[in-house]
Design a protein around this motif. Structure first.
Motif, PDB file in Angstrom:
ATOM      1  N   UNK A 138      -6.297  20.036   2.596  1.00  0.00           N
ATOM      2  CA  UNK A 138      -7.038  18.901   2.859  1.00  0.00           C
ATOM      3  C   UNK A 138      -8.447  19.288   2.996  1.00  0.00           C
ATOM      4  N   UNK A 139      -9.442  18.966   2.275  1.00  0.00           N
ATOM      5  CA  UNK A 139     -11.039  19.436   2.549  1.00  0.00           C
ATOM      6  C   UNK A 139     -11.695  18.275   2.750  1.00  0.00           C
ATOM      7  N   UNK A 169      -5.064  24.751  -8.537  1.00  0.00           N
ATOM      8  CA  UNK A 169      -3.802  24.259  -9.416  1.00  0.00           C
ATOM      9  C   UNK A 169      -3.792  22.917  -9.674  1.00  0.00           C
ATOM     10  N   UNK A 170      -4.140  22.221  -8.517  1.00  0.00           N
ATOM     11  CA  UNK A 170      -4.211  20.775  -8.506  1.00  0.00           C
ATOM     12  C   UNK A 170      -5.360  20.232  -7.644  1.00  0.00           C
ATOM     13  N   UNK A 171      -5.877  19.072  -8.083  1.00  0.00           N
ATOM     14  CA  UNK A 171      -6.986  18.590  -7.198  1.00  0.00           C
ATOM     15  C   UNK A 171      -6.356  16.967  -7.080  1.00  0.00           C
ATOM     16  N   UNK A 176     -14.186   9.434  -1.144  1.00  0.00           N
ATOM     17  CA  UNK A 176     -15.490   9.980  -1.543  1.00  0.00           C
ATOM     18  C   UNK A 176     -15.677  11.566  -1.411  1.00  0.00           C
ATOM     19  N   UNK A 177     -15.331  12.064   0.138  1.00  0.00           N
ATOM     20  CA  UNK A 177     -15.608  13.106   0.489  1.00  0.00           C
ATOM     21  C   UNK A 177     -14.369  13.940   0.776  1.00  0.00           C
ATOM     22  N   UNK A 178     -12.876  13.549   0.348  1.00  0.00           N
ATOM     23  CA  UNK A 178     -11.866  14.146   0.933  1.00  0.00           C
ATOM     24  C   UNK A 178     -11.161  14.381  -0.379  1.00  0.00           C
ATOM     25  N   UNK A 205     -11.426  21.639   7.292  1.00  0.00           N
ATOM     26  CA  UNK A 205     -10.230  22.125   6.426  1.00  0.00           C
ATOM     27  C   UNK A 205      -8.615  21.976   7.204  1.00  0.00           C
ATOM     28  N   UNK A 206      -7.841  21.487   6.358  1.00  0.00           N
ATOM     29  CA  UNK A 206      -6.456  21.380   7.207  1.00  0.00           C
ATOM     30  C   UNK A 206      -5.719  21.920   5.919  1.00  0.00           C
TER      31      UNK A 206
END
Ligand code: URA
Length: 240
Positions: A138-139, A169-171, A176-178, A205-206
């Motif tokens: 999780x960005x 591989x996936x987003x 908006x920012x996560x 970053x988590x």
């Protein structure tokens, strides 16, 4: 039934010290087995499912250690740390004695799910990209995340030290920012470098899951727990 082992060997295998020290623990009346004070380090027993109490610490026998840990910020995943304390300082002594290692490192400022184990084959399986095991990060980005950036991450970005591109591989855009981004590799600072390569910047970053195993909701920062066999199967799930 597992092969019977002497109590001394069982204690040694769990990381309670040298065999001599483990034997002395028994003679010093510091070991209980399933609630009963032990007096003979040479007695043989089936280790599976044993509940030990050693020097006042409860300990369930595990042939191999598979540990989930909720890493706080400002800890380094190394024994020889440079600027911050080590994640290993938050684990009990027997786990250190039996040499559990991080299954892929997280940066000192990254939080979340960290696995540790003393099973070398497991560590390899979980970290090799060949097994296609996804790690979800999780960005929180410094700038709003655009669809163009997401497309770029999914189509692959080239990082400066390696001509072969790395792919998300996936987003999943959470706001908006996560962004929750899944990757299967573990290159050095990979997520931060991927974000930088598409013109953004990681502010926080988590890591929230590995395979199909998510961070247990009740595992607080700095806490660890054994991973049970059912959860082990979730961990090993590759991305379809
Ligand atoms: N990618 C990074 O950039 N940092 C981490 O801690 C993990 C993955």
């Amino acid at each position: 039934m597992a092969k019977p082992l002497t109590l001394e060997k069982i204690l040694f295998s769990q990381g309670f010290g040298t065999r001599r020290y483990c034997s002395d623990l028994v003679y010093a009346d510091l070991v209980e087995v399933n609630g009963v004070l032990a007096d003979d380090p040479e007695i043989k027993m089936d280790p599976e499912g044993l509940v030990l109490r050693v020097e006042g610490m409860d300990w369930v026998y595990h042939e191999k250690a598979y540990i989930a840990f909720n890493k706080p910020a400002n800890y380094e995943c190394s024994h020889k740390t440079k600027h911050h304390p080590s994640v290993y300082s938050l684990l009990p002594r027997p786990l250190i004695e039996r040499a559990v290692q991080c299954v892929g490192r997280l940066d000192q400022d990254t939080t979340g799910l960290l696995l540790l184990s003393d099973d070398g084959q497991f560590i390899h399986r979980m970290t090799t990209p060949k097994k296609n095991i996804g790690k979800v990060y999780e960005i929180t980005a410094a700038e709003p995340i655009t669809q163009k950036q997401i497309d770029h991450l999914l189509n692959g970005v080239v990082l400066d030290d390696d001509p072969s591109p790395c792919f998300a591989k996936a987003c999943v855009l959470m706001d908006e920012r996560r962004l929750a981004m899944t990757i299967v590799e573990g290159r050095y600072h990979q997520v931060k470098r991927m974000l930088a390569a598409v013109g953004n910047h990681v502010a926080a970053l988590h890591r929230s899951s590995i395979g199909n195993y998510g961070m247990p909701a009740d595992l607080k920062e700095g806490q660890w727990r054994w991973i049970d066999p059912h959860e082990m199967a979730l961990l090993a799930q590759p991305i379809e």
